[in-house]
Design an enzyme around this catalytic site. Structure first.
Site, PDB file in Angstrom:
ATOM      1  N   LYS A 122      62.494  14.565  64.703  1.00 58.07           N
ATOM      2  CA  LYS A 122      61.824  15.138  65.880  1.00 58.07           C
ATOM      3  C   LYS A 122      60.645  14.258  66.282  1.00 58.07           C
ATOM      4  CE  LYS A 122      59.865  19.598  67.405  1.00 58.07           C
ATOM      5  NZ  LYS A 122      59.496  20.973  66.966  1.00 58.07           N
ATOM      6  N   SER A 151      61.429  24.691  69.721  1.00 62.49           N
ATOM      7  CA  SER A 151      61.131  23.434  70.378  1.00 62.49           C
ATOM      8  C   SER A 151      61.907  22.245  69.820  1.00 62.49           C
ATOM      9  CB  SER A 151      59.629  23.143  70.285  1.00 62.49           C
ATOM     10  OG  SER A 151      59.257  22.912  68.919  1.00 62.49           O
ATOM     11  N   SER A 185      60.687  27.238  65.796  1.00 58.73           N
ATOM     12  CA  SER A 185      61.178  26.026  66.467  1.00 58.73           C
ATOM     13  C   SER A 185      62.279  25.264  65.737  1.00 58.73           C
ATOM     14  CB  SER A 185      60.016  25.075  66.762  1.00 58.73           C
ATOM     15  OG  SER A 185      59.241  25.582  67.823  1.00 58.73           O
TER      16      SER A 185
END
Lengths: 92, 426
Positions: B30, B105, B129
């Site tokens: 990420k 997210s 997330s």
């Protein structure tokens, strides 16, 4: 519920504290949205006072010098630098 | 590696060591996790040009374990969103449900795993997330116990809540990845020496749920979408058929978890994101006017709408006159949620709920109403408030073919129990 309604001046004041410029459209939009969101947050009034039984311990280490970033590495992401320093507006 | 669904924002490969438990496998990372010399933008225009001078601890552990990092994945700006639509790089589309969001997210991480463009991925979970995108994309995600995985090199959003964790196609693979990244780190004083929680964790993926006691918090079922609830109960039936038993429990504090979570997360964000002043890194605010004017200008240009909203609301919640009303009450709620979970987990091995109360939203559907988006986090945020571990495993699909996730919550450092139980489904 009405206690949480914010007006545009309050939004501008908070934005000023947070160092974020907003245009007038953003101020209007946030004023409206903050009223909704803060009204929802008001439900926290119903939460009873609760003991916090945190089992926390401070984590300490000896205060010794370690390897760290070089001046060049520390400056490599700066949008502007001069003579090994970060560069910003004049301090009058 | 570019993908038509916009999963990767940077496709620079980072090669790992030749040998190790993850040799020959790809692990996408990420974009809020620091990679030395490789752009780490956090999905923000503020950091469009930023390349960290050092690696996050988890990145070092990945490459030491032989993993190759194929690229950095798209995400909601600074982790602030539930759909991966607040990214400055544009939204990611859900490969498992075209036309729908991948969740957020860590939407890019779940999407590249679902599409087979990485073997596994790292996400971060502040209020759901990792689990939300895992559920929406039909893959597995684990939010570890707070303190199990080092946050050194993770660009902070809300320190007291967030953990880095694995996303993978199977529970076993997610457990392998967690085993590699977990463990104490001298650079993160909040890590705990609890290797026992993950040593050989993948071996626990034996699917043995004989005698497993599952508590189902009614608060997390009420108000959930009908098709989601139906799929959830089918999965519970499946676990029951394999030898588990379930009972319903009530945790009244959970009714207040979303507002407590958002007050705490926004407050911490308002402080954490103060570092983005456009001087040391990030978008410059120019040299006109005084320092404060330069900061405010940099932050107007660099931050997107959701980030500004959270910084302002956090600043408001911490300001004189409102601190007691919002922040202090939210801390009370956090302690209450912890107590409720502890009591429920005295009577059950794990707690089960749908991971998300809704199926994946259509793209563009949820951007206009931030409060509605926050409410979608009802089932995931309580776990972060209580510092507990949780796993999301695929529970099945709705009649419309949309993936539904089942969330299992365990006691602190009870990752092994979650892996064992979750592996009975995936």
């Amino acid at each position: 519920m009405s206690e949480s309604v914010v007006d545009p001046d309050e939004v501008r004041q908070v934005a000023d504290l947070a160092r974020v410029d907003l245009d007038d459209d953003e101020v209007d939009q946030f004023t409206e949205q903050f009223a909704d969101i803060l009204s929802y947050f008001d439900a926290l009034d119903e939460v009873p006072e609760t003991d916090r039984e945190e089992e926390l311990a401070n984590v300490m280490r000896p205060d010794e010098t370690h390897e760290c970033l070089s001046q060049e590495e520390a400056l490599q992401n700066a949008p502007d630098s001069e003579d090994g320093h970060f560069k910003g507006p004049k301090v009058s | 590696m570019s993908t038509e669904y916009n999963g990767y924002v940077t496709a620079e490969r980072i090669e790992g060591d030749d040998a190790g438990p993850l040799a020959g496998r790809t692990v996408a990372v990420k974009d809020n996790i620091s990679t030395e010399g490789v752009p780490t933008t956090c999905g923000s225009a503020m950091l469009a040009e930023y390349a960290p001078p050092y690696d996050a601890t988890v990145v070092e552990r990945l490459t030491d374990a032989g993993a190759t990092i194929p690229g950095k994945t798209n995400m909601d700006e600074f982790g602030m969103g539930t759909t991966t639509e607040t990214s400055a790089h544009g939204p990611t589309e859900n490969p498992a449900a075209p036309g729908h969001v991948p969740g957020g997210s860590s939407g890019g991480s779940a999407a590249v795993v679902a599409a087979g463009d990485a073997d596994m991925a790292l996400g971060t979970d502040t209020g759901g997330s990792i689990r939300c995108p895992a559920a929406f994309c039909g893959v597995v995600g684990i939010k570890p116990t707070y303190g199990l995985v080092s946050r050194y090199g993770l660009v902070a959003y809300a320190n007291s809540l967030e953990q880095i964790g694995p996303i993978a196609p199977t529970v076993e693979a997610a457990a392998e990845l967690l085993d590699v990244i977990a463990g104490p780190d001298e650079h993160d004083a909040t890590t705990r020496d609890n290797e026992g929680a993950v040593d050989g964790l993948a071996d626990a993926a034996d699917g043995d749920v004989e005698g497993l006691s599952i508590g189902v918090p009614t608060e997390l079922i009420e108000g959930a979408d009908e098709a989601v609830v139906e799929t959830f109960w089918d999965a519970i039936d499946d676990l029951e058929a394999q030898g588990a038993n379930y009972h319903e429990v009530t945790l009244p504090s959970l009714e207040h978890a979303v507002e407590a979570y958002y007050v705490i997360a926004m407050s911490e964000a308002s402080s954490n994101l103060a570092r983005f002043d456009g001087v040391r890194y990030g978008q410059s605010g120019g040299h006109e006017g005084n320092w404060n004017e330069s900061f405010a200008n940099a932050r107007e240009k660099g931050f997107g709408e959701e980030v500004k909203r959270r910084i302002l609301l956090g600043t408001y919640a911490l300001s004189a006159g409102y601190h007691d009303k919002y922040y202090r009450k939210a801390q009370d709620a956090r302690a209450w949620v912890k107590q409720d979970f502890d009591e429920a987990l005295d009577e059950a091995d794990v707690l089960a709920s749908p991971t998300m109360p809704v199926p994946p939203m259509e793209m563009g559907e949820s951007l206009d109403d931030p409060l509605q988006m926050y409410l979608a986090d009802a089932n995931t945020t309580p776990v972060n408030l209580a510092n507990l571990p949780a796993i999301s495993v695929p529970a099945g699909k709705t009649d419309d073919g949309l993936p539904v996730g089942l969330q299992l919550v365990g006691p602190a450092f009870g990752e092994e129990t979650l892996v064992r139980a979750g592996s009975a489904l995936a």
